[in-house]
Design a protein around this motif. Structure first.
Motif, short mmCIF file in Angstrom:
data_model
loop_
_atom_site.label_atom_id
_atom_site.label_comp_id
_atom_site.label_asym_id
_atom_site.label_seq_id
_atom_site.Cartn_x
_atom_site.Cartn_y
_atom_site.Cartn_z
N MET A 44 0.84 -1.21 0.00
CA MET A 44 0.00 0.00 0.00
C MET A 44 0.87 1.25 0.00
O MET A 44 0.56 2.24 -0.66
CB MET A 44 -0.91 0.01 1.23
CG MET A 44 -1.83 -1.18 1.33
SD MET A 44 -3.11 -1.15 0.11
CE MET A 44 -4.24 -0.02 0.89
N LEU A 56 2.23 1.99 -3.46
CA LEU A 56 1.21 2.61 -4.30
C LEU A 56 1.01 4.07 -3.89
O LEU A 56 1.00 4.98 -4.73
CB LEU A 56 -0.11 1.86 -4.18
CG LEU A 56 -1.26 2.48 -4.97
CD1 LEU A 56 -1.05 2.27 -6.45
CD2 LEU A 56 -2.60 1.90 -4.55
N ASN A 84 -10.72 1.02 -13.86
CA ASN A 84 -10.86 -0.03 -12.84
C ASN A 84 -12.23 0.04 -12.17
O ASN A 84 -12.83 -0.99 -11.88
CB ASN A 84 -9.76 0.11 -11.79
CG ASN A 84 -8.43 -0.44 -12.28
OD1 ASN A 84 -8.36 -0.97 -13.37
ND2 ASN A 84 -7.41 -0.29 -11.49
N ASN A 119 -14.82 -3.01 -12.14
CA ASN A 119 -15.34 -3.57 -10.89
C ASN A 119 -16.85 -3.47 -10.82
O ASN A 119 -17.52 -4.39 -10.37
CB ASN A 119 -14.71 -2.88 -9.69
CG ASN A 119 -13.28 -3.33 -9.47
OD1 ASN A 119 -12.88 -4.38 -9.97
ND2 ASN A 119 -12.51 -2.56 -8.75
N PRO A 145 -8.62 -3.42 -4.61
CA PRO A 145 -8.58 -2.43 -5.70
C PRO A 145 -7.23 -1.73 -5.79
O PRO A 145 -6.80 -1.35 -6.88
CB PRO A 145 -9.67 -1.43 -5.32
CG PRO A 145 -10.47 -2.04 -4.26
CD PRO A 145 -9.71 -3.16 -3.66
N CYS A 146 -6.54 -1.58 -4.64
CA CYS A 146 -5.24 -0.92 -4.67
C CYS A 146 -4.22 -1.77 -5.43
O CYS A 146 -3.42 -1.25 -6.21
CB CYS A 146 -4.74 -0.65 -3.26
SG CYS A 146 -5.60 0.71 -2.49
N GLU A 173 -4.97 -3.86 -7.76
CA GLU A 173 -5.37 -3.74 -9.16
C GLU A 173 -4.82 -2.45 -9.77
O GLU A 173 -4.36 -2.43 -10.91
CB GLU A 173 -6.89 -3.74 -9.30
CG GLU A 173 -7.49 -5.11 -9.37
CD GLU A 173 -8.98 -5.07 -9.13
OE1 GLU A 173 -9.63 -4.08 -9.52
OE2 GLU A 173 -9.49 -6.02 -8.50
N LEU A 174 -4.88 -1.38 -9.00
CA LEU A 174 -4.38 -0.10 -9.51
C LEU A 174 -2.87 -0.18 -9.72
O LEU A 174 -2.34 0.31 -10.72
CB LEU A 174 -4.72 1.03 -8.52
CG LEU A 174 -4.29 2.43 -8.95
CD1 LEU A 174 -4.88 2.79 -10.30
CD2 LEU A 174 -4.70 3.46 -7.91
#
Lengths: 294, 297
Positions: free
Chosen positions: A31, A34, A278, A282, B107-108, B110-111
Motif C-alpha cells: 500500500m 502505491l 478499474n 469492478n 482495488p489498490c 489492481e491499480l
C-alpha cells in the motif's frame, strides 16, 4: 511436563503473532508503494494541470512548452483503432472456441485444432510488448510501408490486446447458462441465430469488461508505440501520420526535455484514467455477480 | 430459410478465421523476427552473438552478453526484492486480512497493476535514482541494477500477488479444517498445509513475475543507465555489482531500433529472438518444476 507443554503452546502463539505482524507489514509495504507513487505524481503534477493544458498542443522546446491536446487525440485514435480491430476478431475467436469448437461431436482433428488455437492465445499473452513493437516495425512500418503511423501502431497494439479480449470474452461466454442455448435451439434457430440472438446479448457485460480492460492496456502501453508511432508531437492529420500517445509524451518529457513537472501532470491524467477504468470494470463484474443464476 | 442457413455457414467460417488469428499472429511474429534476425545470426554467428562482450554497431561488433547479463541480473534482483513481499501480500489477502482491509487493498493492488510502466519509470528516475545515488561508492551514478530492481519489484508485485492469492484460495477447505482440528495454530496451518498445497500455483506466479520483469522495457530504459557493459562490482565489495549500470535486452531494442539499418537492425531483431528464448526457458523450467511435483503426488 505439563508446564513444558504449556510453554511450548504459548510459544506457538507468539510465533503466530510475529508471523502475522510480518504479513501485515507486507500488506502495508504494498500500500505504501502505491501511495508513494500516486501521491508523488499527484503532488508534482497537479500545478501543471488545467483546462488550458488539455486544449493547447505541445510546442516542443526544451522545457516541454505547451499543453497535451495532440497527445490526447492520438491516444483516443489509437484506442479506437486497436479496439476496433481487436474486439471483433477477439470476440469472434472466443465465440468459435466456446460455442462451436467445444461441441462433443468434433473429432480428433477438431480437438487438435482447438489445442493449437489455445496455445496461440497463451503464447501471445506471454510475448513481451517490445516484441510486438519489433513485429509491428518489421511488418507494418517497413514491409507494408505504412511508416511510423497510427495505422502501424494501431495494428501492432491490436495484436497486443487480442489475447486479453479473447480470454475475457471466453470467460463471459462460459458464464452464460447452457439452458439459454438449449431453449433457443429448441425453437428451431440456427446455431448462429442462437449465438447472435441469445448468447452474445447475455454475455454483453462480460464482453464489455474485456474491452474496457484493453482500453486501459492501450493507454498505458509505451514500448510498442515507441517503436511504431514515431513520436512526433504534431496533431495527426490522417491515419498515416505519426504521433505521440500520452504515455509516450510522459517518456519524451522526462527523458528528452527533463520537464518532470509536465511529465507528472500528464502521468496524473493517465492514473486518473486507469482508476476510472478499474471502477467501471469492478462495477461491471459486481453486476455480473449479482445476476441470478438459473 | 435458405439464407439463414447460408448466413449460419458463412458466420461459422468467419468465426473460425477469427479463432485462427492468434496462432497466425504468433506464427507471423516468429517468421518476421527470425527473417529479420537471420542476416545477423548468419554473419555474426550464434556463439559470438551470445558470448560477445562488445556491442559497437559502428564497428560491426554485435555481442549481446552485456544485455543478457543485464536482463538476467535485474530480473534476479527484482525477484529477491519483490517476491517475498508479494507472497506475503498474497497470504495476507487470502488468509489474514479482515474483510474491510481486504476490500480496500484489492482495488489498490489492481491499480498497482494498471499504472503505466512509464510512470513507474518516471518515479524511479526522479525518486529512486537520487536515493540510490546517496550510497557512498565511487562511480555510483544512481542509475543501475539496484534502482531498476527496486522499480521492477514494485511492478511485478501485483502479478505475483494476484496469481499466488488465487492459488492459495483454491486450496480445499477440508485441508485447512483437518489441520486446524489437529490443534495447530492458524500460522502453522498456513505454513504446513495451505502454502505447500498451493505450491504449483505459487511457482507459476513467480515465473509470470519473472516474465514480466524480463519483458519490461520503458521503465528499464529510464532507470538502468543503458551503458553497454557487463555489470561488474564498482569496488572490492561484490554487493556493489548492483550499483553498476547495465542495459537490458528490451532496452537495447527500444533505444536503437528507430535509427538502425542493415546488419545493426538485424542484430536488434536477434536481440528480440534472444529475449524470447530467455522467456521460453524460464517458462519451460517452471513447467518442468510443476510437472515433477505433479508426479510426486
Amino acid at each position: 511436563m505439563i508446564s513444558a507443554v504449556r510453554a511450548w503452546s504459548a510459544r506457538r502463539y507468539q510465533v503466530e503473532r510475529l508471523a502475522f505482524a510480518l504479513l501485515w507489514l507486507c500488506g502495508a509495504l504494498a500500500m505504501a508503494a502505491l501511495a508513494a507513487v500516486v501521491t508523488y505524481v499527484a503532488v508534482q503534477g497537479w500545478p501543471t494541470l488545467g483546462l488550458e493544458m488539455l486544449v493547447t498542443p505541445p510546442r516542443g522546446g526544451l522545457s516541454g512548452e505547451g499543453g497535451i491536446s495532440s497527445t490526447i487525440v492520438t491516444t483516443l485514435l489509437l484506442v479506437l483503432i486497436t479496439v476496433g480491430v481487436a474486439a471483433p476478431v477477439g470476440v469472434g475467436a472466443a465465440v468459435y472456441l466456446n460455442e462451436y469448437a467445444a461441441q462433443p461431436r468434433g473429432g480428433k482433428r477438431a480437438r487438435v485444432m482447438v489445442a493449437v488455437m489455445r496455445f496461440g492465445v497463451e503464447t501471445l499473452a506471454g510475448v513481451p510488448s517490445i516484441i510486438f513493437g519489433l513485429f509491428g516495425y518489421a511488418i507494418f512500418v517497413s514491409a507494408l510501408h505504412f511508416g511510423f503511423s497510427l495505422v502501424s501502431a494501431g495494428l501492432a497494439g491490436a495484436c497486443l490486446i487480442l489475447p486479453v479480449i479473447i480470454r475475457t470474452a471466453e470467460e463471459a461466454l462460459r458464464a452464460v447458462p447452457p439452458s439459454y442455448r438449449q431453449g433457443s435451439l429448441a425453437l428451431g434457430t440456427t446455431h448462429w441465430q442462437t449465438v447472435s440472438g441469445v448468447v452474445l446479448p447475455a454475455a454483453l457485460p462480460g464482453l464489455f469488461t474485456g474491452i474496457v480492460l484493453s482500453v486501459g492496456r492501450v493507454i498505458s502501453e509505451t514500448a510498442v508505440f515507441y517503436v511504431t508511432l514515431g513520436g512526433s508531437y504534431q496533431m495527426p492529420t490522417s491515419l498515416l501520420s505519426g504521433g505521440r500517445s500520452m504515455a509516450l509524451h510522459v517518456y519524451f518529457l522526462a527523458m528528452d526535455t527533463r520537464a518532470f513537472d509536465k511529465a507528472m501532470g500528464t502521468g496524473l491524467i493517465l492514473i486518473v484514467g486507469i482508476v476510472l477504468i478499474n471502477l467501471v470494470v469492478n462495477g461491471l463484474s459486481r453486476r455480473l455477480a449479482k445476476r441470478p443464476a438459473s | 430459410m435458405m439464407t439463414t442457413r447460408l448466413v449460419d455457414r458463412a458466420m461459422r467460417c468467419l468465426l473460425l478465421a477469427a479463432a485462427l488469428s492468434a496462432i497466425a499472429i504468433v506464427f507471423l511474429i516468429g517468421l518476421f523476427t527470425l527473417r529479420e534476425a537471420w542476416p545477423a545470426i548468419q554473419q555474426v554467428g550464434v556463439w559470438p552473438l551470445l558470448s560477445g562482450t562488445e556491442w559497437r554497431p559502428g564497428q560491426g561488433e554485435f555481442g549481446l552478453l552485456p544485455m543478457i547479463a543485464g536482463s538476467v541480473l535485474v530480473t534476479l534482483g527484482s525477484l529477491v526484492l519483490g517476491v517475498p513481499v508479494a507472497l506475503g501480500c498474497a497470504v495476507f489477502l487470502a488468509e489474514v486480512a479482515p474483510h474491510a482491509v481486504r476490500s480496500v487493498m484489492r482495488p489498490c493492488v489492481e491499480l498497482l497493476a494498471g499504472i503505466p510502466s512509464v510512470i513507474y519509470g518516471l518515479f524511479g528516475l526522479v525518486v529512486i535514482v537520487p536515493m540510490v545515488r546517496q550510497i557512498p561508492v565511487t562511480g555510483n551514478s544512481g542509475f543501475g541494477l539496484l534502482a531498476a530492481s527496486i522499480v521492477l519489484a514494485v511492478m511485478m508485485l501485483p502479478t505475483v500477488t494476484n496469481i499466488a492469492e488465487d492459488a492459495i484460495r483454491a486450496v480445499p477447505r477440508e485441508y485447512k479444517e483437518g489441520s486446524l482440528a489437529l490443534g495447530t495454530t492458524h500460522w502453522q496451518t498456513i505454513v504446513g498445509v495451505v502454502v505447500p498445497a498451493a505450491r504449483s500455483g505459487i511457482v507459476a506466479a513467480i515465473v509470470l513475475g519473472a516474465g514480466r520483469a524480463l519483458g519490461e522495457t520503458m521503465a528499464m530504459i529510464m532507470v538502468i543507465g543503458n551503458s553497454v557493459i557487463v555489470p561488474t562490482p564498482l569496488d572490492g565489495n561484490p554487493a556493489t555489482l548492483f550499483l553498476s549500470q547495465a542495459r537490458t535486452l528490451t532496452g537495447n531494442v527500444a533505444v536503437e531500433i528507430n535509427y538502425a539499418t542493415g546488419l545493426h537492425q538485424s542484430a536488434l531483431f536477434a536481440t528480440g529472438v534472444v529475449l524470447f528464448a530467455l522467456i521460453m526457458i524460464v517458462s519451460t523450467l517452471a513447467h518442468m518444476l510443476m510437472g515433477r511435483e505433479a508426479e510426486e503426488r
